[in-house]
Design an enzyme around this catalytic site. Structure first.
Site, mmCIF file in Angstrom:
data_model
loop_
_atom_site.group_PDB
_atom_site.id
_atom_site.type_symbol
_atom_site.label_atom_id
_atom_site.label_comp_id
_atom_site.label_asym_id
_atom_site.label_seq_id
_atom_site.Cartn_x
_atom_site.Cartn_y
_atom_site.Cartn_z
ATOM 1 N N ASP A 11 0.820 -1.168 -0.013
ATOM 2 C CA ASP A 11 -0.090 -0.063 -0.106
ATOM 3 C C ASP A 11 0.870 1.239 0.124
ATOM 4 O O ASP A 11 1.590 1.372 1.017
ATOM 5 C CB ASP A 11 -0.911 0.003 1.230
ATOM 6 C CG ASP A 11 -1.857 -1.074 1.296
ATOM 7 O OD1 ASP A 11 -2.200 -1.292 0.186
ATOM 8 O OD2 ASP A 11 -2.495 -1.584 2.379
ATOM 9 N N ASP A 130 -13.443 -4.964 -1.995
ATOM 10 C CA ASP A 130 -13.194 -4.784 -0.419
ATOM 11 C C ASP A 130 -14.550 -5.287 0.281
ATOM 12 O O ASP A 130 -15.580 -4.439 0.289
ATOM 13 C CB ASP A 130 -12.910 -3.477 -0.124
ATOM 14 C CG ASP A 130 -11.490 -2.844 -0.489
ATOM 15 O OD1 ASP A 130 -10.579 -3.797 -0.752
ATOM 16 O OD2 ASP A 130 -11.262 -1.668 -0.663
#
Length: 252
Positions: A11, A130
């Protein structure tokens, strides 16, 4: 039998690798180019970069990171985050990404999946989801904006729709497992795999090498994603693959 993949996920925010728990409490991990090259040498099968920068300057830094990484990388690189249109996809692929990952923009404009698949080939298009379990509705729903916004789109419906639209791969993050290191959401992933024929990358919950063995023994997903356990050196790609071999799982 297809060999299973182990994929580190980085990330990236404003040019730095960060990691949190359930998408919160981000901490600095290191330089993305250095980490990418480390995982390349460590036996990773692919890499995923997710750009979580909030600013235009941060997104510009990401292009520089991708370009610097791709020049030295010998494994496929998937890039996601902040991708809004075909021009964004073109820019990322031109600067070294092998695949792109769409999430919020695909939910907002599903036709983007078809357009991207037709222009670049479905092998380039990964749809990231997600997934949040809503206890009140007793079902899994898609979230957007880094897991902060809950939608009314059922995960089990969406995975089938994106396959029809031209997605070549799915990246499923189980939000309630993310960063918890208690194991993958086996039941959820297995059900998704029954609904689609495209490869699935499982994300969220991998806390040790045995969790990857359980993932591949109990589901037919193609790959497992790992972040903090690798970044914090709690285990290594090699250790995960050794454990998988012991469990009778074919690895690359």
């Amino acid at each position: 039998m297809i060999k299973k993949r182990v994929i580190p996920c980085l990330d990236v925010k404003d040019g730095r690798v960060v990691k949190g728990i359930q998408f919160q409490s981000l901490r600095d991990i290191g330089n993305p180019v250095d980490l990418a090259l480390y995982y390349n040498e460590a036996g990773a099968d692919e890499l995923v970069f997710l750009d979580i920068s909030k600013t235009e300057a941060g997104h510009d830094l990401m292009i520089e990171v991708i370009e610097a990484t791709a020049k030295q990388l010998f494994i496929p690189l998937t890039v996601g985050g902040g991708i809004q249109n075909l021009d964004d996809i073109t820019q990322l692929l031109n600067h070294g990404a092998d695949k792109i990952s769409l999430n919020s923009s695909a939910l907002k404009h599903p036709e983007l999946i078809r357009q991207a698949s037709e222009k670049f080939g479905r092998q380039c298009i990964c749809i990231a989801i997600d997934s949040f379990y809503d206890k009140d509705r007793k079902d899994y729903f898609c979230t957007t904006h880094g897991g902060k916004k809950l939608t009314d789109v059922r995960v089990y419906d969406w995975v089938q729709e994106v396959e029809l639209l031209g997605a070549g791969e799915l990246l499923i993050t189980s939000m309630h497992h993310d960063g918890m290191k208690q194991g993958f959401d086996i039941e959820h992933l297995a059900k998704i795999k029954q609904l689609v024929n495209i490869p699935i990358i499982a994300s969220g919950g991998g806390g040790n090498a045995q969790h990857f063995v359980e993932l591949f023994q109990q589901t037919d997903v193609s790959a497992g994603l790992a972040a903090s356990i690798l970044h914090d050196q709690e285990t290594t790609v090699a250790e995960i693959k050794d454990k998988m071999r012991e469990g009778g799982i074919l690895v690359r």
